[in-house]
Enzyme design. Sequence first.
Site, PDB file in Angstrom:
ATOM      1  N   ALA A 133       0.812  -1.220   0.000  1.00  0.00           N
ATOM      2  CA  ALA A 133       0.000   0.000   0.000  1.00  0.00           C
ATOM      3  C   ALA A 133       0.845   1.271   0.000  1.00  0.00           C
ATOM      4  O   ALA A 133       0.320   2.368   0.164  1.00  0.00           O
ATOM      5  CB  ALA A 133      -0.931  -0.004   1.210  1.00  0.00           C
ATOM      6  N   HIS A 188       8.968  -4.938   3.021  1.00  0.00           N
ATOM      7  CA  HIS A 188       8.631  -4.504   1.666  1.00  0.00           C
ATOM      8  C   HIS A 188       9.785  -4.865   0.731  1.00  0.00           C
ATOM      9  O   HIS A 188      10.377  -4.005   0.073  1.00  0.00           O
ATOM     10  CB  HIS A 188       8.321  -3.008   1.636  1.00  0.00           C
ATOM     11  CG  HIS A 188       7.049  -2.663   2.341  1.00  0.00           C
ATOM     12  ND1 HIS A 188       5.808  -2.753   1.727  1.00  0.00           N
ATOM     13  CD2 HIS A 188       6.802  -2.256   3.618  1.00  0.00           C
ATOM     14  CE1 HIS A 188       4.864  -2.398   2.599  1.00  0.00           C
ATOM     15  NE2 HIS A 188       5.450  -2.096   3.747  1.00  0.00           N
ATOM     16  N   HIS A 209       6.168  -6.328   9.661  1.00  0.00           N
ATOM     17  CA  HIS A 209       4.969  -7.151   9.455  1.00  0.00           C
ATOM     18  C   HIS A 209       5.305  -8.454   8.712  1.00  0.00           C
ATOM     19  O   HIS A 209       5.006  -8.631   7.544  1.00  0.00           O
ATOM     20  CB  HIS A 209       3.817  -6.392   8.804  1.00  0.00           C
ATOM     21  CG  HIS A 209       4.127  -5.507   7.645  1.00  0.00           C
ATOM     22  ND1 HIS A 209       4.905  -5.888   6.566  1.00  0.00           N
ATOM     23  CD2 HIS A 209       3.706  -4.238   7.367  1.00  0.00           C
ATOM     24  CE1 HIS A 209       4.964  -4.907   5.693  1.00  0.00           C
ATOM     25  NE2 HIS A 209       4.242  -3.891   6.166  1.00  0.00           N
ATOM     26  N   ARG A 220      12.722 -24.545   0.221  1.00  0.00           N
ATOM     27  CA  ARG A 220      14.010 -24.413  -0.459  1.00  0.00           C
ATOM     28  C   ARG A 220      14.473 -22.964  -0.557  1.00  0.00           C
ATOM     29  O   ARG A 220      15.631 -22.710  -0.874  1.00  0.00           O
ATOM     30  CB  ARG A 220      13.946 -25.026  -1.870  1.00  0.00           C
ATOM     31  CG  ARG A 220      13.815 -26.539  -1.869  1.00  0.00           C
ATOM     32  CD  ARG A 220      14.087 -27.115  -3.255  1.00  0.00           C
ATOM     33  NE  ARG A 220      13.927 -28.559  -3.236  1.00  0.00           N
ATOM     34  CZ  ARG A 220      12.807 -29.208  -3.540  1.00  0.00           C
ATOM     35  NH1 ARG A 220      11.733 -28.513  -3.886  1.00  0.00           N
ATOM     36  NH2 ARG A 220      12.745 -30.519  -3.500  1.00  0.00           N
ATOM     37  N   HIS A 243      -4.575 -10.069   8.493  1.00  0.00           N
ATOM     38  CA  HIS A 243      -3.286 -10.189   7.831  1.00  0.00           C
ATOM     39  C   HIS A 243      -2.685 -11.592   7.900  1.00  0.00           C
ATOM     40  O   HIS A 243      -1.992 -12.007   6.963  1.00  0.00           O
ATOM     41  CB  HIS A 243      -2.283  -9.204   8.463  1.00  0.00           C
ATOM     42  CG  HIS A 243      -2.447  -7.788   8.021  1.00  0.00           C
ATOM     43  ND1 HIS A 243      -3.435  -6.963   8.525  1.00  0.00           N
ATOM     44  CD2 HIS A 243      -1.752  -7.042   7.127  1.00  0.00           C
ATOM     45  CE1 HIS A 243      -3.327  -5.767   7.967  1.00  0.00           C
ATOM     46  NE2 HIS A 243      -2.319  -5.784   7.110  1.00  0.00           N
ATOM     47  N   ASP A 266      -0.425  -1.998  12.995  1.00  0.00           N
ATOM     48  CA  ASP A 266      -0.455  -1.428  11.640  1.00  0.00           C
ATOM     49  C   ASP A 266      -1.738  -0.617  11.421  1.00  0.00           C
ATOM     50  O   ASP A 266      -2.256  -0.513  10.312  1.00  0.00           O
ATOM     51  CB  ASP A 266      -0.324  -2.520  10.572  1.00  0.00           C
ATOM     52  CG  ASP A 266       0.207  -1.965   9.248  1.00  0.00           C
ATOM     53  OD1 ASP A 266       0.755  -0.853   9.246  1.00  0.00           O
ATOM     54  OD2 ASP A 266       0.047  -2.646   8.214  1.00  0.00           O
ATOM     55  N   GLY A 302      -3.081  -1.547   5.891  1.00  0.00           N
ATOM     56  CA  GLY A 302      -3.152  -1.343   7.327  1.00  0.00           C
ATOM     57  C   GLY A 302      -4.342  -2.047   7.952  1.00  0.00           C
ATOM     58  O   GLY A 302      -4.962  -2.934   7.349  1.00  0.00           O
TER      59      GLY A 302
END
Length: 375
Positions: A133, A188, A209, A220, A243, A266, A302
């Site tokens: 986001a 991220h 997060h 792997r 989430h 969040d 969020g």
Amino acid sequence: MRITNGQVFDLEQGFVSRDVCTDGPLLSLTSGDGTVLDAAGCYVIPGLVDVHFHGAVGEDFSDATPEGLQKIADYELSQGVTYLCPAGMTLPEDQLTAICKTTAAHRKHNSGGAEVVGAHLEGPFLCEAKKGAQNGAFLHDPDVPMLKRLQEAAEGCVKLVTVAPEQPGAMEFIREAVGMGIAISLGHTTADYDTAKAAFEAGADHTTHTYNAMPPFAHRNPGVIGAAFDCGAFAELICDGVHIHPSVVRATFQLFGKERMVLVSDTMRAAGMPDGDYTLGGQAVIVKGPLCTLEDGKTIAGSATNLMNCMRTAVSFGIPLADAVRACTFNPARSIGIEDRVGTLDAGKEASLVLLEQRDLSIRRILFKGEAVTA
């Protein structure tokens, strides 16, 4: 004040039967004024510490308004979240500078509400492929001079920065930031195991997060999560019931152990507000019940909860209460270096605590630095 008859959170033993005493703003071995508070039927826990959230009650930390930050601090304190390290978004440097200056000014003004202990820069040092986001137009390669400018604007209040370690210059950035006393979290990111491991060896010690906006933990290709496990990093987890699946919450507590789990909310500006249309970091967000998404209806943006509710949700998923409390108090405090004064109920720490009803974990009483909080 002497708080008696409660089940008191203890870092090593879970919950114990003992008194908790306050003397002014600090916890002590004896009561300062002789006042007695009966906590029968309650758990007594430290005030919560949220190191990753964006706003509440219609306000966004990224707006950088003094009034908005004050409203956020007041709301969070009313929910038993006593220490805040709110997160900015991926924005232009001038807006990030405004966020940092607002944080520093708020700390100086000390106008009540939960204490804003610092700022978390969740952007802009992220990767395009896992921006989630975040606004891709303002993504920026890790930049040490930029970080120094922001830390100067914040007057040293930047406590945590999220970085995608595969981006150019990331390793030098991590080493420099850690040398400045800033905690680095990986997030991220598309980083593989080896890149993430190198980042942790350079000084990063946190994942933003966990699972969200990073490669999956595959057998792997263990990626960031496997590297975090091997390198002893803290693992953030958004436990809002949206989430992360309950099974994964339980498995992650087992994987990382209670000592390394950091629950975060969040939360965005919809917390404490009705369903509707909102924004996060300048992007439109649609809120329906617990789900917050961008206009595509798919990208989670969020949450609309708060950290106290996340703690309750973790318990409802089968996480022992003592472990959930630790993940909302001592561990996040330790992750940003403030555990010397908050996060446990030991004498000498700040007298910020919450009495929770044992029957349903609802709040009976909040004390913040020795003062009763009016709901």
